[in-house]
Design an enzyme around this catalytic site. Structure first.
Site, short mmCIF file in Angstrom:
data_model
loop_
_atom_site.label_atom_id
_atom_site.label_comp_id
_atom_site.label_asym_id
_atom_site.label_seq_id
_atom_site.Cartn_x
_atom_site.Cartn_y
_atom_site.Cartn_z
N LYS A 1 6.04 22.94 10.95
CA LYS A 1 4.82 22.13 10.83
C LYS A 1 5.24 20.69 10.49
CE LYS A 1 1.86 26.08 9.84
NZ LYS A 1 2.52 27.27 9.29
N ASP B 1 2.97 28.42 -1.31
CA ASP B 1 3.18 28.50 0.14
C ASP B 1 2.89 27.09 0.66
OD1 ASP B 1 2.94 28.69 2.86
OD2 ASP B 1 1.85 30.59 2.83
N ARG C 1 10.31 27.22 15.12
CA ARG C 1 9.39 28.19 14.51
C ARG C 1 10.21 29.17 13.68
NH1 ARG C 1 4.78 27.09 17.00
NH2 ARG C 1 3.72 28.53 15.63
N THR D 1 6.92 27.68 6.31
CA THR D 1 7.38 27.72 7.70
C THR D 1 8.20 26.45 7.91
OG1 THR D 1 5.27 26.75 8.33
CG2 THR D 1 5.53 29.12 8.70
N TYR E 1 24.40 39.24 16.66
CA TYR E 1 23.76 40.06 15.62
C TYR E 1 24.49 39.82 14.32
CZ TYR E 1 20.01 42.97 17.38
OH TYR E 1 18.80 43.40 17.82
N GLU F 1 23.18 41.10 10.81
CA GLU F 1 22.47 41.66 9.65
C GLU F 1 23.30 41.44 8.39
OE1 GLU F 1 22.62 43.18 12.55
OE2 GLU F 1 20.90 44.50 12.89
N1 DSN Z 1 -1.50 29.37 11.94
C1 DSN Z 1 -1.19 28.44 10.89
C2 DSN Z 1 -2.11 27.27 10.87
O1 DSN Z 1 -2.57 26.89 11.93
O2 DSN Z 1 -2.36 26.71 9.82
C3 DSN Z 1 -1.14 29.09 9.56
O3 DSN Z 1 -0.37 30.21 9.61
#
Ligand code: DSN
Length: 443
Positions: free
Chosen positions: A227, A198, A233, A224, A53, A55
């Site tokens: 990707k 984003d 993730r 994120t 932990y 924080e």
């Molecule tokens: N779920 C993601 C996507 O597939 O593009 C976006 O958050």
């Protein structure tokens, strides 16, 4: 991968993971937001960092024992700042939607006006869609794409002038073209809005220089990490030099919004794995990888169009392709997704701009090349895959989605059963499996 202990302890989960690995190995993963994280990333994810932990932030924690957690988080922060040419990085957001909620929390008050790219036109839920917090807690204005599939900058400018939003989002989940960061910055600067990019879908392409960077133009970047960046993730929020110039307290506001604003203890195992992914993305091989993602998407797009399929915007600049199935019928995405899955090609039904059907029964299919490119596939394989996709969709041409809701369920159920028995699709499935064997995962 060695999962000896798991096999001994929990046979059920062990078996399920084995089955999922086999599914990933034997099929073509073409959901554009998915990828295959490296073994190094997974080793960091599955490490003792999950036990802690912590924080707070490096050097300012609420609990003791964080010397090495600080070390990992500092590495992730420095690598993130360098990767995105940013002045400040927060690497703690649990995922993309919390990161975007934290941006609102940092710079908006409930009821403020915000503006984003409309969901049916490829935008993201969190950029102001009515069923998500951006649309629930704020007065949300949405801009669209034009008939040619490109962002309607004239509309965005007009809406910004009329509504003076506090935040303007640029970035989307189903937009195949480069994002116009410079043009959106002109609009945001004119009305005094924070411009937030984003870049979840394209962050790997940006790091590799294959997509222009938002850094000189925007105040905040969210992304994120799983990707095109190919990490675990998770998510990050970055503040640019331009952001600090607009608001010298912006970095502090973002940090406070992440913790204690919205989150508790950071996921330190994810932070460590993000650091690893950023290290991998800084290597020359990653630049080659990102270039190949785009080359593959362009090759696939050409093949699909040569075979008669219509693509939103007539092609792609990125990793992503959106097929417009209204040439068959509005709402046909559900049949196409099912046929592709039966053929061993995982893609997702998706809305298209000016969607004539609905988000649940959309008229498009979204495809992407990041995961296939990680396996080592190139243009030649894309041509073959393009032929399979066209052939699989052709098998669904006779199906029609009824207007009546009850009839709809019945028709879909029958069509699904029919699709699963389809011989042509089964033959493609066999060929897909053969291709996959040539590009093993986690060798
Ligand atoms: N779920 C993601 C996507 O597939 O593009 C976006 O958050």
């Amino acid at each position: 991968m060695n999962r000896k202990k798991l096999k001994e302890t929990d046979r059920e989960i062990y078996t399920t993971i084995r089955k999922e690995l086999k599914r990933q190995e034997e099929g073509l993963e073409m959901i554009p937001s998915e990828n295959f994280a490296s073994k190094a990333v997974m080793e960091a994810m599955g490490s003792v960092m999950t036990n802690k932990y912590s924080e707070g932030y490096p050097g300012k924690r609420y609990y003791a024992g964080n010397e090495f957690i600080d070390e990992a988080e500092n590495l992730a922060i420095e690598r993130a700042k360098k990767a995105f040419n940013a002045a400040h990085a927060n690497v703690q957001p649990y995922s993309g939607s919390p990161a975007n909620a934290e941006v609102y929390l940092a710079v908006c008050k409930q009821g403020d006006t915000i503006m984003g790219h409309a969901l049916p036109d490829g935008g993201h839920l969190t950029h102001g869609w009515k069923t998500s917090f951006g649309g629930i807690f704020f007065k949300s204005i949405q801009y669209h794409v034009k008939a040619d599939g490109y962002i309607d900058l004239e509309e965005a400018r007009r809406l910004a002038r009329e509504n003076k939003p506090k935040i303007i989002w640029v970035g989307a989940s189903a937009y195949p073209r480069q994002f116009p960061f410079r043009e959106m910055a002109e609009i945001a600067d004119e009305v005094g809005a924070y411009l937030v990019a984003d870049v979840a879908h394209i962050s790997g392409l940006i790091i590799a220089g294959v997509h222009p960077s938002p850094s000189p133009y925007v105040h905040i970047i969210t992304t994120t990490t799983h990707k095109t960046l190919r990490g675990p993730r998770g998510a990050m929020i970055l503040v640019t030099e331009k952001g600090l110039k607009k608001d010298p307290e912006l970095a502090d506001k973002i940090d406070k919004a992440v913790f204690p604003g919205l989150q508790g203890g950071p996921h330190d195992h994810t932070t460590a794995a993000i650091a690893v992914a950023l290290h991998e993305a800084a290597q020359p091989e990653f630049t080659e990888y990102a270039k190949q993602i785009v080359a593959n998407a362009k090759a696939l797009a050409s093949e699909l169009m040569n075979n008669g399929l219509k693509l939103v915007s007539g092609g792609t600049d990125t990793h992503l392709i959106l097929i417009d199935l209204t040439t068959i019928e509005p709402g046909h995405g559900i049949f196409a997704q099912e046929a592709l899955e039966t053929a061993g090609i995982t893609a997702n039904k998706n809305t298209i701009p000016q969607e004539p059907s609905s988000p649940f029964y959309p008229s498009g299919v979204r495809l992407g090349t990041p995961a296939l490119t990680t396996r080592g596939m190139k243009e030649e394989e894309m041509k073959q895959i393009g032929k399979w996709i066209t052939a699989a969709i052709k098998e669904t041409e006779a199906y029609r989605l009824p207007e009546d809701k009850e009839q709809r369920q019945e028709t879909i159920k029958k069509a699904k059963a029919d699709i699963r028995r389809n011989k042509a699709l089964k033959q493609i499935r066999k060929e897909v499996r053969e291709l996959c064997k040539k590009f093993p995962l986690y060798k």
